[in-house]
Scaffold this motif. Structure first.
Motif, PDB file in Angstrom:
ATOM      1  N   PRO A   1       0.814  -1.215   0.000  1.00  0.00           N
ATOM      2  CA  PRO A   1       0.000   0.000   0.000  1.00  0.00           C
ATOM      3  C   PRO A   1       0.850   1.270   0.000  1.00  0.00           C
ATOM      4  O   PRO A   1       2.074   1.202   0.067  1.00  0.00           O
ATOM      5  CB  PRO A   1      -0.792  -0.120   1.296  1.00  0.00           C
ATOM      6  N   MET A   2       0.166   2.409  -0.024  1.00  0.00           N
ATOM      7  CA  MET A   2       0.882   3.690  -0.065  1.00  0.00           C
ATOM      8  C   MET A   2       1.630   3.965   1.229  1.00  0.00           C
ATOM      9  O   MET A   2       2.577   4.726   1.244  1.00  0.00           O
ATOM     10  CB  MET A   2      -0.097   4.828  -0.374  1.00  0.00           C
ATOM     11  N   SER A   3       1.228   3.341   2.321  1.00  0.00           N
ATOM     12  CA  SER A   3       1.904   3.553   3.601  1.00  0.00           C
ATOM     13  C   SER A   3       3.212   2.769   3.705  1.00  0.00           C
ATOM     14  O   SER A   3       4.029   3.048   4.564  1.00  0.00           O
ATOM     15  CB  SER A   3       0.979   3.158   4.752  1.00  0.00           C
ATOM     16  N   ASN A   4       3.438   1.810   2.818  1.00  0.00           N
ATOM     17  CA  ASN A   4       4.665   1.016   2.810  1.00  0.00           C
ATOM     18  C   ASN A   4       5.701   1.719   1.938  1.00  0.00           C
ATOM     19  O   ASN A   4       5.538   1.816   0.728  1.00  0.00           O
ATOM     20  CB  ASN A   4       4.367  -0.391   2.276  1.00  0.00           C
ATOM     21  N   SER A   5       6.764   2.201   2.542  1.00  0.00           N
ATOM     22  CA  SER A   5       7.774   2.960   1.792  1.00  0.00           C
ATOM     23  C   SER A   5       8.562   2.091   0.825  1.00  0.00           C
ATOM     24  O   SER A   5       9.229   2.609  -0.066  1.00  0.00           O
ATOM     25  CB  SER A   5       8.726   3.669   2.753  1.00  0.00           C
ATOM     26  N   ALA A   6       8.507   0.769   0.968  1.00  0.00           N
ATOM     27  CA  ALA A   6       9.219  -0.123   0.057  1.00  0.00           C
ATOM     28  C   ALA A   6       8.340  -0.558  -1.112  1.00  0.00           C
ATOM     29  O   ALA A   6       8.786  -1.328  -1.957  1.00  0.00           O
ATOM     30  CB  ALA A   6       9.721  -1.351   0.807  1.00  0.00           C
ATOM     31  N   SER A   7       7.110  -0.072  -1.195  1.00  0.00           N
ATOM     32  CA  SER A   7       6.216  -0.456  -2.287  1.00  0.00           C
ATOM     33  C   SER A   7       6.260   0.578  -3.406  1.00  0.00           C
ATOM     34  O   SER A   7       6.732   1.700  -3.222  1.00  0.00           O
ATOM     35  CB  SER A   7       4.787  -0.606  -1.778  1.00  0.00           C
ATOM     36  N   ILE A   8       5.733   0.189  -4.561  1.00  0.00           N
ATOM     37  CA  ILE A   8       5.709   1.093  -5.711  1.00  0.00           C
ATOM     38  C   ILE A   8       4.798   2.282  -5.435  1.00  0.00           C
ATOM     39  O   ILE A   8       5.183   3.440  -5.660  1.00  0.00           O
ATOM     40  CB  ILE A   8       5.249   0.323  -6.966  1.00  0.00           C
ATOM     41  N   ALA A   9       3.600   2.037  -4.926  1.00  0.00           N
ATOM     42  CA  ALA A   9       2.670   3.121  -4.599  1.00  0.00           C
ATOM     43  C   ALA A   9       3.221   3.997  -3.475  1.00  0.00           C
ATOM     44  O   ALA A   9       3.031   5.213  -3.478  1.00  0.00           O
ATOM     45  CB  ALA A   9       1.311   2.562  -4.210  1.00  0.00           C
ATOM     46  N   GLY A  10       3.927   3.398  -2.530  1.00  0.00           N
ATOM     47  CA  GLY A  10       4.532   4.163  -1.444  1.00  0.00           C
ATOM     48  C   GLY A  10       5.623   5.100  -1.937  1.00  0.00           C
ATOM     49  O   GLY A  10       5.759   6.220  -1.445  1.00  0.00           O
ATOM     50  N   LEU A  11       6.411   4.638  -2.921  1.00  0.00           N
ATOM     51  CA  LEU A  11       7.454   5.494  -3.486  1.00  0.00           C
ATOM     52  C   LEU A  11       6.837   6.673  -4.224  1.00  0.00           C
ATOM     53  O   LEU A  11       7.283   7.808  -4.069  1.00  0.00           O
ATOM     54  CB  LEU A  11       8.349   4.687  -4.427  1.00  0.00           C
ATOM     55  N   ALA A  12       5.794   6.425  -5.029  1.00  0.00           N
ATOM     56  CA  ALA A  12       5.124   7.523  -5.736  1.00  0.00           C
ATOM     57  C   ALA A  12       4.523   8.507  -4.746  1.00  0.00           C
ATOM     58  O   ALA A  12       4.626   9.728  -4.929  1.00  0.00           O
ATOM     59  CB  ALA A  12       4.047   6.965  -6.660  1.00  0.00           C
ATOM     60  N   SER A  13       3.917   8.004  -3.687  1.00  0.00           N
ATOM     61  CA  SER A  13       3.321   8.870  -2.670  1.00  0.00           C
ATOM     62  C   SER A  13       4.380   9.687  -1.935  1.00  0.00           C
ATOM     63  O   SER A  13       4.180  10.866  -1.666  1.00  0.00           O
ATOM     64  CB  SER A  13       2.526   8.021  -1.686  1.00  0.00           C
ATOM     65  N   ALA A  14       5.506   9.054  -1.620  1.00  0.00           N
ATOM     66  CA  ALA A  14       6.574   9.773  -0.913  1.00  0.00           C
ATOM     67  C   ALA A  14       7.167  10.881  -1.780  1.00  0.00           C
ATOM     68  O   ALA A  14       7.539  11.938  -1.268  1.00  0.00           O
ATOM     69  CB  ALA A  14       7.664   8.796  -0.496  1.00  0.00           C
ATOM     70  N   ASP A  15       7.236  10.660  -3.098  1.00  0.00           N
ATOM     71  CA  ASP A  15       7.756  11.696  -3.991  1.00  0.00           C
ATOM     72  C   ASP A  15       6.814  12.890  -4.094  1.00  0.00           C
ATOM     73  O   ASP A  15       7.242  13.981  -4.438  1.00  0.00           O
ATOM     74  CB  ASP A  15       8.005  11.126  -5.392  1.00  0.00           C
ATOM     75  N   LEU A  16       5.535  12.685  -3.800  1.00  0.00           N
ATOM     76  CA  LEU A  16       4.558  13.774  -3.846  1.00  0.00           C
ATOM     77  C   LEU A  16       4.302  14.391  -2.479  1.00  0.00           C
ATOM     78  O   LEU A  16       3.421  15.236  -2.336  1.00  0.00           O
ATOM     79  CB  LEU A  16       3.236  13.258  -4.428  1.00  0.00           C
ATOM     80  N   ALA A  17       5.045  13.980  -1.462  1.00  0.00           N
ATOM     81  CA  ALA A  17       4.788  14.421  -0.097  1.00  0.00           C
ATOM     82  C   ALA A  17       4.977  15.920   0.107  1.00  0.00           C
ATOM     83  O   ALA A  17       4.430  16.483   1.046  1.00  0.00           O
ATOM     84  CB  ALA A  17       5.684  13.660   0.882  1.00  0.00           C
ATOM     85  N   GLY A  18       5.706  16.588  -0.762  1.00  0.00           N
ATOM     86  CA  GLY A  18       5.903  18.025  -0.632  1.00  0.00           C
ATOM     87  C   GLY A  18       4.717  18.849  -1.087  1.00  0.00           C
ATOM     88  O   GLY A  18       4.678  20.054  -0.866  1.00  0.00           O
ATOM     89  N   LEU A  19       3.734  18.212  -1.729  1.00  0.00           N
ATOM     90  CA  LEU A  19       2.564  18.945  -2.213  1.00  0.00           C
ATOM     91  C   LEU A  19       1.528  19.085  -1.104  1.00  0.00           C
ATOM     92  O   LEU A  19       1.397  18.218  -0.256  1.00  0.00           O
ATOM     93  CB  LEU A  19       1.937  18.218  -3.403  1.00  0.00           C
ATOM     94  N   ALA A  20       0.785  20.154  -1.144  1.00  0.00           N
ATOM     95  CA  ALA A  20      -0.263  20.376  -0.145  1.00  0.00           C
ATOM     96  C   ALA A  20      -1.366  19.347  -0.330  1.00  0.00           C
ATOM     97  O   ALA A  20      -1.770  19.054  -1.445  1.00  0.00           O
ATOM     98  CB  ALA A  20      -0.819  21.787  -0.293  1.00  0.00           C
ATOM     99  N   SER A  21      -1.827  18.772   0.732  1.00  0.00           N
ATOM    100  CA  SER A  21      -2.925  17.801   0.790  1.00  0.00           C
ATOM    101  C   SER A  21      -2.718  16.617  -0.148  1.00  0.00           C
ATOM    102  O   SER A  21      -3.642  16.117  -0.735  1.00  0.00           O
ATOM    103  CB  SER A  21      -4.272  18.470   0.492  1.00  0.00           C
ATOM    104  N   TYR A  22      -1.469  16.164  -0.284  1.00  0.00           N
ATOM    105  CA  TYR A  22      -1.183  15.059  -1.203  1.00  0.00           C
ATOM    106  C   TYR A  22      -1.843  13.767  -0.749  1.00  0.00           C
ATOM    107  O   TYR A  22      -2.223  12.942  -1.570  1.00  0.00           O
ATOM    108  CB  TYR A  22       0.326  14.854  -1.358  1.00  0.00           C
ATOM    109  N   ALA A  23      -1.990  13.565   0.544  1.00  0.00           N
ATOM    110  CA  ALA A  23      -2.513  12.299   1.052  1.00  0.00           C
ATOM    111  C   ALA A  23      -3.986  12.100   0.698  1.00  0.00           C
ATOM    112  O   ALA A  23      -4.413  10.975   0.463  1.00  0.00           O
ATOM    113  CB  ALA A  23      -2.326  12.219   2.559  1.00  0.00           C
TER     114      ALA A  23
END
Length: 168
Positions: free
Chosen positions: A63-85
């Motif tokens: 899932p997106m909460s797993n930093s070792a997953s594909i979705a987690g990596l994409a989510s972490a790269d967008l973490a600087g955006l406002a309300s990304y979650a």
């Protein structure tokens, strides 16, 4: 002096409006660049995995909460955006999940409800499988401008997808 006060009263609101739109446009450009790099990085990670292309196991889709997953990596790269979650949807199509009978990678979606996109079949299947990452981000303008109750600049959906080939 009366003429300059009238000119100021007319041009000052226009200048403020132009500055607000310039800030909104700059933010939209910032989102587009981050979205493109996040999607590209996640797709590359889905093919290469943890260390090198020669390894046997591919990373998990989510899932997106797993930093070792594909979705987690994409989510972490967008973490600087406002309300990304709350505004990010990631669809991952990878052979890690499975492959259909006609050689198309299975897909799963993570995050807020976004569009579902159908991946293509790799032209050199079954030797290769097309891995795909779709990221959709709903952009709210940082300076919301309204004319009465109507927004002058609505929320926008930015979508990027990257497909890369994985050796099967």
């Amino acid at each position: 002096d009366g003429q300059s006060l009238i000119e100021t009263a007319v041009f000052l609101p226009l200048l403020i409006l132009l500055i607000a739109y310039a800030i909104d446009f700059g933010y939209f450009f910032f989102v587009a660049v981050n979205l493109a790099t996040a999607t590209r990085g996640a797709a590359e990670y889905s093919v290469q995995g943890y260390n090198a292309p020669g390894q046997t196991s591919l990373p998990p889709a989510g899932p997106m909460s797993n930093s070792a997953s594909i979705a987690g990596l994409a989510s972490a790269d967008l973490a600087g955006l406002a309300s990304y979650a709350t505004a990010t949807s990631v669809q991952v199509c990878t052979k890690q999940i499975g492959v259909t009978s006609n050689g198309v990678a299975e897909c799963t979606a993570y995050g807020s409800s976004g569009g579902s996109y159908t991946p293509a079949r790799d032209p050199e299947a079954p030797t290769f499988v097309l891995q795909r990452v779709d990221v959709t981000y709903t952009v709210q303008p940082p300076i919301p401008l309204h004319f009465f109750s109507l927004p002058l600049l609505p929320a926008l959906n930015f979508h990027r997808q990257v497909s890369m080939r994985a050796l099967d």
